[in-house]
Design a protein around this motif. Structure first.
Motif, mmCIF file in Angstrom:
data_model
loop_
_atom_site.group_PDB
_atom_site.id
_atom_site.type_symbol
_atom_site.label_atom_id
_atom_site.label_comp_id
_atom_site.label_asym_id
_atom_site.label_seq_id
_atom_site.Cartn_x
_atom_site.Cartn_y
_atom_site.Cartn_z
ATOM 1 N N TYR A 184 78.607 49.305 44.046
ATOM 2 C CA TYR A 184 78.841 48.714 45.238
ATOM 3 C C TYR A 184 77.714 49.153 46.237
ATOM 4 C CZ TYR A 184 81.520 46.943 49.103
ATOM 5 O OH TYR A 184 82.041 46.207 50.265
ATOM 6 N N GLN A 211 78.342 38.798 48.609
ATOM 7 C CA GLN A 211 79.976 37.940 48.482
ATOM 8 C C GLN A 211 80.348 37.551 50.092
ATOM 9 O OE1 GLN A 211 82.427 41.028 46.238
ATOM 10 N NE2 GLN A 211 80.419 41.598 45.202
ATOM 11 N N ARG A 222 75.669 44.627 40.245
ATOM 12 C CA ARG A 222 75.705 44.848 41.748
ATOM 13 C C ARG A 222 76.210 43.988 42.677
ATOM 14 N NH1 ARG A 222 72.391 49.695 44.005
ATOM 15 N NH2 ARG A 222 72.446 50.870 42.118
ATOM 16 N N LEU A 223 75.691 42.625 42.141
ATOM 17 C CA LEU A 223 75.893 41.468 42.874
ATOM 18 C C LEU A 223 77.446 41.275 43.058
ATOM 19 C CD1 LEU A 223 73.350 38.661 41.649
ATOM 20 C CD2 LEU A 223 73.967 39.749 44.096
ATOM 21 N N THR A 224 78.087 41.701 41.819
ATOM 22 C CA THR A 224 79.781 41.156 41.529
ATOM 23 C C THR A 224 80.390 42.562 42.011
ATOM 24 O OG1 THR A 224 79.286 41.338 39.462
ATOM 25 C CG2 THR A 224 79.063 39.601 40.014
ATOM 26 N N ALA A 225 79.845 43.780 42.332
ATOM 27 C CA ALA A 225 80.428 45.100 42.553
ATOM 28 C C ALA A 225 81.312 44.863 43.739
ATOM 29 C CB ALA A 225 79.609 46.065 42.548
ATOM 30 N N ARG A 226 82.543 45.340 43.641
ATOM 31 C CA ARG A 226 83.899 45.513 44.450
ATOM 32 C C ARG A 226 83.966 46.896 45.107
ATOM 33 N NH1 ARG A 226 84.679 41.266 46.652
ATOM 34 N NH2 ARG A 226 86.665 41.863 47.167
ATOM 35 N N SER A 238 75.952 43.878 47.452
ATOM 36 C CA SER A 238 77.172 43.349 47.012
ATOM 37 C C SER A 238 77.772 42.704 48.187
ATOM 38 C CB SER A 238 78.191 44.423 46.360
ATOM 39 O OG SER A 238 77.233 45.461 45.642
ATOM 40 N N ASP A 266 68.557 48.839 43.965
ATOM 41 C CA ASP A 266 67.936 47.469 43.281
ATOM 42 C C ASP A 266 66.393 47.338 43.081
ATOM 43 O OD1 ASP A 266 70.170 46.499 45.904
ATOM 44 O OD2 ASP A 266 70.520 46.945 43.694
ATOM 45 N N ASP A 268 83.431 50.594 43.597
ATOM 46 C CA ASP A 268 82.953 50.565 42.332
ATOM 47 C C ASP A 268 81.644 51.198 42.275
ATOM 48 O OD1 ASP A 268 84.623 48.924 41.462
ATOM 49 O OD2 ASP A 268 83.338 47.070 41.239
#
Ligand code: SAM
Length: 350
Positions: A144, A152, A134-138, A148, A275, A141
């Motif tokens: 997302y 970011q 989730r932290l890195t989702a774009r 996220s 989350d 996605d």
């Protein structure tokens, strides 16, 4: 012996502990915050590389075990153990954060680290695999979400390594990942208020699969909250408001209670995964409460409500053209444009 209710899954693979500390690129001058040191498997390794460790541990038994582990050794005086919940603890300055994180506090911990006025240079954190994704989702996605976008926006987030559940004692139910968070510093740090940005995202992401139009204009609570914020801004800027009553039925009842289960349900995303459900549930209740608290009794709908509605329409349809876009597909630039457009109209979120 271990209390898994507070996320006690001890790292039993020394190779993984070694790798986590090595990934932090510690300098001998660093002060390191360790969240949830447990029995100290990471702590003793950090103490070999850094000047000082501040370890915040919730469980007094664990804190005692850790203290015993360094007792009488030279590193004893370079270790400070703070007993308590890291989320509620006022943290002294530190350069790096390392944590095999108790999963219950993943989301609040990330937000706490990112919101610090002087955030750590690097954080190396172990999370549940899905939370890490989730932290890195774009945008677009499946995972997302508000987390996220927020993470970011303020930091560079990278996936460092996967860690299987059998590296822990007792093994957790899910796989884990180590991630690195490097906050944007200096000129890279966005010149936007943290509270405003997050306040706006909370509304956009009540349901990420909704269009912006539905999120902003389809909920009495949101409209009431925006109106209330707009009134505050007008009062502060000496802008007169037209309080002429409007509508055939000029009595509008605004209720603090959720409007409908579908809209304010306990989950944030359409896929039904959250989350930390309790965390967001609290947020949703807070939004509903805030919207309702000042306007709970019967209240006359005036031209101000119409004006606010028109401002929102203008921002979404004319200025940003985001009305038909879903939050789950919007990127950082879309959200930035949205915030600036709202601000131009005197609409703020903090
Ligand atoms: N660092 C150790 C390791 O890697 O072996 C233990 C990690 S274990 C996953 C998480 C630790 O965090 C436990 O010792 C638990 O008691 C502690 N903990 C749980 N909630 C906490 C909180 N809110 N604040 C500080 N520590 C917490």
């Amino acid at each position: 012996k271990f209390n898994t209710n507070v996320g006690q899954h001890i790292l039993k693979n020394p190779g993984v502990a070694e790798a986590i500390v090595q990934k932090a690129n510690l300098k001998p001058s660093d002060t390191v915050l360790e969240v949830g040191p447990g029995t100290g498997n990471l702590t003793v390794r950090i103490l070999e590389k850094a000047k000082k460790v501040i370890a915040v541990e919730l469980d007094p038994r664990m804190a005692a075990e850790l203290t015993k582990r360094v007792q009488g050794k030279p590193e004893q005086k370079r270790l400070e153990v703070l007993l308590g919940d890291v989320i509620k603890t006022e943290l002294p300055h530190f350069d790096v954060c390392i944590s095999n994180t108790p999963y219950q506090i993943s989301s609040p911990l990330v937000f706490k680290l990112l919101a610090l006025p002087n955030p750590p240079r690097t954080s190396i954190l172990m999370f549940q695999r899905e939370f890490a994704l989730r932290l890195t989702a774009r945008p677009g996605d499946a995972l997302y979400c508000r987390l996220s976008v927020n993470a970011q926006f303020w930091a560079k987030i990278t996936h460092v390594m996967k860690v299987g559940k059998n590296n822990f004692k007792p093994p957790p139910q899910v796989e884990s990942s180590v991630i690195r968070i490097e906050p944007k510093m200096g000129s890279e740090r966005p010149g936007v208020s943290w509270d405003e940005w997050d306040g706006m995202l909370r509304i956009c992401f009540v349901r990420r699969s909704r269009t912006m139009r539905a999120s902003w204009m389809g909920s009495k609570e949101v409209l009431a909250m925006v109106e209330r914020n707009y009134r505050v801004w007008c009062a502060m800027n000496d802008v007169a408001l037209d309080e002429t009553p409007v509508g055939e039925d000029d009595e509008m009842e605004i209720d603090a209670a959720p409007e409908e289960e579908e809209e304010w349900g306990g989950i944030m995303d359409e896929d039904g995964v959250d989350d930390i459900p309790a965390f967001f549930k609290e947020e949703q209740q807070r939004i509903a409460r805030e919207a309702g608290s000042k306007t709970k009794s019967k209240k006359k709908k005036t031209r101000v409500a119409e004006l606010v509605r028109e401002k929102i329409r203008k921002v979404l349809e004319d200025v940003t053209e985001l009305a038909d876009k879903r939050a789950g597909k919007c990127d950082e630039n879309d959200f930035l444009r949205l915030l600036f457009a709202f601000n131009e109209e005197g609409i703020h979120f903090a």
